[in-house]
Scaffold this active site. Structure first.
Site, PDB file in Angstrom:
ATOM      1  N   TYR A 110      -9.286   5.799   7.123  1.00  0.00           N
ATOM      2  CA  TYR A 110      -9.422   6.171   8.534  1.00  0.00           C
ATOM      3  C   TYR A 110     -10.450   7.297   8.589  1.00  0.00           C
ATOM      4  O   TYR A 110     -10.233   8.354   7.990  1.00  0.00           O
ATOM      5  CB  TYR A 110      -8.090   6.677   9.092  1.00  0.00           C
ATOM      6  CG  TYR A 110      -7.065   5.581   9.308  1.00  0.00           C
ATOM      7  CD1 TYR A 110      -7.002   4.890  10.513  1.00  0.00           C
ATOM      8  CD2 TYR A 110      -6.154   5.237   8.310  1.00  0.00           C
ATOM      9  CE1 TYR A 110      -6.054   3.898  10.727  1.00  0.00           C
ATOM     10  CE2 TYR A 110      -5.202   4.236   8.512  1.00  0.00           C
ATOM     11  CZ  TYR A 110      -5.161   3.568   9.726  1.00  0.00           C
ATOM     12  OH  TYR A 110      -4.224   2.572   9.928  1.00  0.00           O
ATOM     13  N   LYS A 167       0.525   0.127  14.921  1.00  0.00           N
ATOM     14  CA  LYS A 167       1.896   0.098  15.460  1.00  0.00           C
ATOM     15  C   LYS A 167       2.179  -1.093  16.376  1.00  0.00           C
ATOM     16  O   LYS A 167       3.333  -1.364  16.701  1.00  0.00           O
ATOM     17  CB  LYS A 167       2.187   1.403  16.219  1.00  0.00           C
ATOM     18  CG  LYS A 167       2.319   2.606  15.317  1.00  0.00           C
ATOM     19  CD  LYS A 167       3.642   2.596  14.579  1.00  0.00           C
ATOM     20  CE  LYS A 167       3.626   3.407  13.314  1.00  0.00           C
ATOM     21  NZ  LYS A 167       3.512   2.657  12.070  1.00  0.00           N
ATOM     22  N   TYR A 218       4.000   6.409   9.818  1.00  0.00           N
ATOM     23  CA  TYR A 218       3.132   5.295   9.414  1.00  0.00           C
ATOM     24  C   TYR A 218       3.946   4.156   8.792  1.00  0.00           C
ATOM     25  O   TYR A 218       3.707   2.982   9.093  1.00  0.00           O
ATOM     26  CB  TYR A 218       2.040   5.775   8.446  1.00  0.00           C
ATOM     27  CG  TYR A 218       0.878   4.812   8.371  1.00  0.00           C
ATOM     28  CD1 TYR A 218      -0.255   4.993   9.172  1.00  0.00           C
ATOM     29  CD2 TYR A 218       0.913   3.692   7.539  1.00  0.00           C
ATOM     30  CE1 TYR A 218      -1.314   4.101   9.131  1.00  0.00           C
ATOM     31  CE2 TYR A 218      -0.135   2.801   7.494  1.00  0.00           C
ATOM     32  CZ  TYR A 218      -1.248   3.010   8.282  1.00  0.00           C
ATOM     33  OH  TYR A 218      -2.298   2.116   8.249  1.00  0.00           O
ATOM     34  N   HIS A 254       0.856  -1.195   0.000  1.00  0.00           N
ATOM     35  CA  HIS A 254       0.000   0.000   0.000  1.00  0.00           C
ATOM     36  C   HIS A 254       0.887   1.238   0.000  1.00  0.00           C
ATOM     37  O   HIS A 254       1.688   1.435   0.915  1.00  0.00           O
ATOM     38  CB  HIS A 254      -0.917   0.011   1.225  1.00  0.00           C
ATOM     39  CG  HIS A 254      -2.119  -0.859   1.054  1.00  0.00           C
ATOM     40  ND1 HIS A 254      -3.335  -0.571   1.615  1.00  0.00           N
ATOM     41  CD2 HIS A 254      -2.292  -2.002   0.351  1.00  0.00           C
ATOM     42  CE1 HIS A 254      -4.207  -1.505   1.269  1.00  0.00           C
ATOM     43  NE2 HIS A 254      -3.591  -2.397   0.513  1.00  0.00           N
ATOM     44  N   PRO A 308      -4.829   0.568  18.417  1.00  0.00           N
ATOM     45  CA  PRO A 308      -4.492   0.076  17.068  1.00  0.00           C
ATOM     46  C   PRO A 308      -4.521   1.136  15.959  1.00  0.00           C
ATOM     47  O   PRO A 308      -4.092   0.858  14.846  1.00  0.00           O
ATOM     48  CB  PRO A 308      -5.533  -1.019  16.805  1.00  0.00           C
ATOM     49  CG  PRO A 308      -6.605  -0.817  17.813  1.00  0.00           C
ATOM     50  CD  PRO A 308      -6.037  -0.056  18.964  1.00  0.00           C
TER      51      PRO A 308
END
Ligand SMILES: Cc1cc2nc3c(=O)[nH]c(=O)nc-3n(C[C@H](O)[C@H](O)[C@H](O)COP(=O)(O)OP(=O)(O)OC[C@H]3O[C@@H](n4cnc5c(N)ncnc54)[C@H](O)[C@@H]3O)c2cc1C
Length: 400
Positions: A211, A307, A395, A83, A303
């Site tokens: 998100y 991580k 990220y 991704h 979550p």
């Protein structure tokens, strides 16, 4: 019959006794094996139980490299999905943060269940010692040069003498509490909500994760592959999965993501449904004598931002290299700096997970001012390449 019994031993010696057969323990054991360092893994549950736990799904670049180094990356390279970015929505607004553009790295969507399966297969193929269904594990004399682990299997007492103990037994294990109270410091933040997650054999609503910050609470659209989706919605801590029918879940999810995404969401029966509480937690130090804590045994993150598993992997990296240094170069430098190095990275992952959670969830005591600040920060992130770069850097995973 267990491996140790087949070897005719109820007492044995190994170099590294590893408590916990989750991803941390298995990855450490496999990496050590590749370098000719012997270990025994003790797991409280059955293999099927461990493999059935639906948890993380996004792997950072550092974890990918460790899987390659451990020789267990073949299936991940074939079946995992790289991704290059992620989507963030608030109300009907949505924008993308491009990881590859900002950092030169992508992340890999490949489930924790698959990582664990690959690691078990590799350990079994190499004849690695793994004991399941162990009970009453006690780590003895960790502050001496001769630690040993005692435990029982089906009521029978066993003992492993070792050079080192790796406590990879998760948040509810015994390792952390082996460190005396007057040495251990704990830092914790408990969030006033949970995540209700479902797994469904449906195509993901979007090829990349979404998100979502919405007036009704957070939502996450995630996936495992092109026909297996993982969706979450923020829920009350007093909810139980049984309170949520599949229809109620899908309806609520649709209300929390942009309309154009909700319109194309393919729904179906859930094949797993569970609620996870959200917590930030760190224990210090991560080493006591010859005991080293790794992964969830030492720290937990909410979550948001994926991580948890990745931070467990970075601990494994530091510990594995420290142990290599010890066995290959007769140097204690790596194990002596383990706690300090691991914690420096852990706290940065804690900060990112806390920040990303704060940005996206509805808090029970949130004021309209707090909400406007969230929206301002989302709009800043949307407009600022510098802010996106900082988010992308975290990220994809800070360097080890
Ligand atoms: C519900 C849930 C959802 C999650 N979702 C995500 C996510 O989306 N993204 C993400 O990055 N992270 C996620 N996480 C976090 C991630 O799964 C963990 O960070 C990761 O599993 C840590 O691996 P570990 O090996 O350190 O610990 P664990 O996976 O907890 O493994 C520890 C193992 O030790 C065993 N054990 C415990 N006590 C003993 C004992 N006394 N003796 C022997 N064995 C013992 C346990 O049975 C277990 O198998 C989630 C966690 C949970 C609970």
């Amino acid at each position: 019959m267990c491996i140790l019994c087949r070897m005719g031993a109820h007492s044995m010696k190994t170099q590294v006794a590893i408590i916990g057969g989750g991803p941390s323990g298995l990855l450490l054991s496999q990496l050590l094996h590749v370098r000719g360092i012997d270990s025994v893994v003790l797991e409280r549950k059955t293999k099927d139980y461990v493999l059935g736990r639906i948890r993380a799904g996004v792997l950072e670049r550092g974890m990918l490299d460790l899987m390659r180094e451990a020789g267990v990356a073949d299936r991940m390279e074939k079946e995992g999905h790289a991704h290059d970015g992620t989507l963030i929505s608030y109300g009907d607004e949505m924008f993308r943060v491009d990881f590859t553009e900002h950092t030169g790295h992508a992340v890999m969507v490949y489930g924790q269940t698959e990582v664990t399966r690959d690691l078990y297969e590799a350990r079994e193929a190499a004849g690695g010692a793994i004991e399941f269904n162990v009970e009453d594990v006690v780590i003895n004399d960790a502050d001496s040069d001769a630690p040993f682990v005692s435990y029982t299997v089906v009521g029978q007492a066993r003992r492993i003498d070792c050079d080192f103990v790796a406590g990879c037994d998760g948040f509810h294990g015994v390792s952390r509490n082996t460190i005396p109270d007057d040495v251990r410091r704990e830092y914790e933040k408990v969030y006033p909500f949970g995540w209700l997650g479902i797994l469904s054999e449906t195509p993901p609503v979007n090829p990349e994760l979404i998100y979502a910050n919405s007036d009704r609470g957070f939502a996450l659209c995630s996936m495992r592959n092109e026909n297996l989706s993982r969706y979450y919605i923020q829920c009350s801590l007093s909810d139980s999965p049984n309170d949520w029918s599949d229809t109620a879940f899908w309806n609520e999810l649709k209300r929390r993501i942009p309309t154009d995404q909700a319109d194309k969401l393919v729904t179906g029966p859930s094949i797993e449904k569970s609620i996870a509480p959200l917590r930030s937690f760190v224990t210090e130090p991560m080493r006591w004598g010859r005991l080293f804590l790794c992964g969830d045994a030492a720290h937990i993150v909410p979550p948001t931002g994926a991580k948890g598993l990745n931070t467990a992997a970075s601990d494994v990296h530091y510990l594995y290299n420290g142990l290599r240094d010890f066995y290959e170069n007769n140097s204690t430098a790596g194990i002596d700096s383990y706690s300090q190095k691991a914690l420096a990275r852990v706290w940065k992952a804690e900060r990112f997970s806390w920040w990303f959670s704060s940005l996206l969830h509805r808090y029970p005591d949130q004021t309209t001012f707090d909400h406007r600040i969230q929206v301002a920060e989302l709009e800043f992130l949307r407009a600022s390449k510098a802010a996106q770069k900082a988010m992308a850097e975290n990220y994809v995973g800070l360097p080890y």
